[in-house]
Design a protein around this motif. Structure first.
Motif, PDB file in Angstrom:
ATOM      1  N   ASP A 227      78.813 -27.244-131.056  1.00  0.00           N
ATOM      2  CA  ASP A 227      79.098 -28.490-130.345  1.00  0.00           C
ATOM      3  C   ASP A 227      80.524 -28.522-129.801  1.00  0.00           C
ATOM      4  OD1 ASP A 227      76.543 -29.217-131.266  1.00  0.00           O
ATOM      5  OD2 ASP A 227      77.151 -31.325-131.365  1.00  0.00           O
ATOM      6  N   ILE A 228      81.458 -27.931-130.543  1.00  0.00           N
ATOM      7  CA  ILE A 228      82.852 -27.921-130.088  1.00  0.00           C
ATOM      8  C   ILE A 228      82.978 -27.118-128.794  1.00  0.00           C
ATOM      9  CG2 ILE A 228      85.138 -26.966-130.613  1.00  0.00           C
ATOM     10  CD1 ILE A 228      84.750 -27.871-133.495  1.00  0.00           C
ATOM     11  N   LYS A 239      91.395 -30.509-130.367  1.00  0.00           N
ATOM     12  CA  LYS A 239      91.522 -31.765-131.114  1.00  0.00           C
ATOM     13  C   LYS A 239      90.352 -31.957-132.072  1.00  0.00           C
ATOM     14  CE  LYS A 239      92.163 -36.752-130.503  1.00  0.00           C
ATOM     15  NZ  LYS A 239      92.276 -37.856-129.516  1.00  0.00           N
ATOM     16  N   THR A 240      89.152 -31.651-131.622  1.00  0.00           N
ATOM     17  CA  THR A 240      87.974 -31.808-132.477  1.00  0.00           C
ATOM     18  C   THR A 240      87.991 -30.803-133.618  1.00  0.00           C
ATOM     19  OG1 THR A 240      86.716 -32.553-130.546  1.00  0.00           O
ATOM     20  CG2 THR A 240      85.463 -31.905-132.495  1.00  0.00           C
ATOM     21  N   PHE A 241      88.341 -29.561-133.300  1.00  0.00           N
ATOM     22  CA  PHE A 241      88.407 -28.542-134.348  1.00  0.00           C
ATOM     23  C   PHE A 241      89.496 -28.872-135.364  1.00  0.00           C
ATOM     24  CE2 PHE A 241      89.816 -24.450-136.118  1.00  0.00           C
ATOM     25  CZ  PHE A 241      88.610 -23.988-136.621  1.00  0.00           C
ATOM     26  N   GLY A 242      90.562 -29.525-134.916  1.00  0.00           N
ATOM     27  CA  GLY A 242      91.644 -29.909-135.826  1.00  0.00           C
ATOM     28  C   GLY A 242      91.189 -30.842-136.931  1.00  0.00           C
ATOM     29  N   THR A 243      90.133 -31.625-136.665  1.00  0.00           N
ATOM     30  CA  THR A 243      89.625 -32.528-137.712  1.00  0.00           C
ATOM     31  C   THR A 243      88.938 -31.764-138.840  1.00  0.00           C
ATOM     32  OG1 THR A 243      87.492 -32.826-136.590  1.00  0.00           O
ATOM     33  CG2 THR A 243      89.269 -34.338-135.998  1.00  0.00           C
ATOM     34  N   CYS A 244      88.611 -30.486-138.591  1.00  0.00           N
ATOM     35  CA  CYS A 244      87.954 -29.661-139.615  1.00  0.00           C
ATOM     36  C   CYS A 244      88.921 -28.702-140.304  1.00  0.00           C
ATOM     37  CB  CYS A 244      86.832 -28.829-138.993  1.00  0.00           C
ATOM     38  SG  CYS A 244      85.585 -29.768-138.133  1.00  0.00           S
ATOM     39  N   CYS A 249      90.637 -24.881-144.646  1.00  0.00           N
ATOM     40  CA  CYS A 249      91.709 -24.311-145.477  1.00  0.00           C
ATOM     41  C   CYS A 249      91.404 -24.499-146.962  1.00  0.00           C
ATOM     42  CB  CYS A 249      93.051 -24.969-145.135  1.00  0.00           C
ATOM     43  SG  CYS A 249      93.695 -24.556-143.500  1.00  0.00           S
ATOM     44  N   ALA A 250      90.921 -25.676-147.328  1.00  0.00           N
ATOM     45  CA  ALA A 250      90.583 -25.945-148.728  1.00  0.00           C
ATOM     46  C   ALA A 250      89.427 -25.059-149.189  1.00  0.00           C
ATOM     47  CB  ALA A 250      90.237 -27.421-148.907  1.00  0.00           C
ATOM     48  N   ILE A 251      88.447 -24.848-148.315  1.00  0.00           N
ATOM     49  CA  ILE A 251      87.305 -23.988-148.659  1.00  0.00           C
ATOM     50  C   ILE A 251      87.775 -22.562-148.937  1.00  0.00           C
ATOM     51  CG2 ILE A 251      85.291 -22.853-147.651  1.00  0.00           C
ATOM     52  CD1 ILE A 251      84.603 -25.503-146.334  1.00  0.00           C
TER      53      ILE A 251
END
Length: 309
Positions: A227-228, A239-244, A249-251
């Motif tokens: 979708d991105i 910008k959209t990918f930045g929300t993930c 990083c945590a994963i």
């Protein structure tokens, strides 16, 4: 210590945790590093809980899952670090048999809970990006609560056989555990009987627990990336990918050392013992320390609220 070795017993009253054999000379420096990481993890995760609690605008699915992650991190680190530091600082190596099995349960249970929370957070990101208009109607508070309950129940069910199997085996070789905490394979390897059931079940739980979680996370992010890349401009895609990015990083911080630790303990027979133990402690310490830093730095709402506080 020899008094505890080579004794005949079926159910020992205590185990002896050796710590990190071969690195005794570095205990002071290792303990300072681990204690600092533990302090950061405690402070950071309590800060996340406090900010989300005090800021009404953060009362949404993503931040509820983040609070679940913070609670899981607090329990995971606190179940092992105090005993580890008592070994390093006070040479307090004994641990009751029942306390050892309890610690074993908490370590594996909350590792599974944390993995399940990452799947829930991936679902949240998927709905937010791929179906944003229905995000608030799909992930309502009752749904979030049911997801959290399902994650906890699944982990408890998968983990309960660990201590039950460990209690079932006879221990007639030694009660000395070459580790800093009661890790499942480190405990059952002390048994003087065939432990293939424990080994196979551990692989089963790893494959159908962590393995399925990684599969669902991968599927979610394949759909998200698809979708991105359909977005019309580069800025919109970034910008959209930045929300993930925080979630990704945590994963990585959680799964990479975790999988290395689990697989090296079962198959890395030529890997030095102290490396096994250090890797296991990195897995239990680094993600709880990094998660609040990652989300505090990368999430604008949390960062702004923290600066205001």
């Amino acid at each position: 210590m020899s008094d505890f070795n080579k004794t005949d017993f079926t159910n020992p009253s205590t185990f002896i945790l050796l710590g990190i054999p071969g690195l005794e000379a570095a205990y002071v420096w290792i303990s300072i590093l681990f204690c600092t990481m533990y302090d950061i993890a405690i402070l950071g995760n309590f800060t996340i809980l406090f900010i989300v609690r005090m800021e009404p605008s953060l009362h949404g699915p993503m931040y509820y899952f983040l609070c679940m992650l913070a609670i899981s991190d607090l329990v995971l680190t606190t179940s092992t670090l105090p005993k580890l530091l008592s070994i390093f600082w006070f040479n307090s190596r004994e641990i009751e048999f029942s306390a050892c099995l309890t610690q074993l349960f908490f370590v594996h249970c909350f590792s599974g809970i944390e993995s399940g929370i990452f799947v829930a957070m991936a679902l949240d990101r998927y709905v937010a990006i791929c179906d944003p208009l229905r995000h608030s109607t799909i992930l309502t508070n009752p749904v979030v609560a049911k997801i959290g309950l399902a994650v906890v129940l699944r982990s408890v069910i998968f983990t309960l056989p660990y201590p039950f199997l460990a209690r079932r085996w006879p221990y007639c070789r030694t009660n000395i555990i070459p580790h800093t905490h009661c890790e499942h394979m480190a405990v059952v390897k002390l048994s003087c009987t065939d432990i293939h059931i424990s080994n196979y079940y551990g692989l089963f739980a790893l494959s159908f627990g962590i393995g399925l979680d990684l599969f669902f996370i991968s599927v979610s992010y394949i759909q998200i990336l698809r979708d991105i890349f359909r977005l019309p401009t580069k800025d919109a895609r970034l910008k959209t990918f930045g929300t993930c990015s925080s979630h990704l990083c945590a994963i990585l911080a959680f799964y990479i050392p975790g999988l290395f630790s689990s697989l090296s303990y079962r198959f890395g027979h030529n890997v030095p013992l102290h490396f096994h133990i250090l890797l296991a402690n990195v897995y239990l310490l680094v993600p709880p320390m990094l998660n609040p830093i990652i989300y505090g730095v990368r999430t604008k709402q949390i960062r702004d609220r923290l600066l205001q506080t």
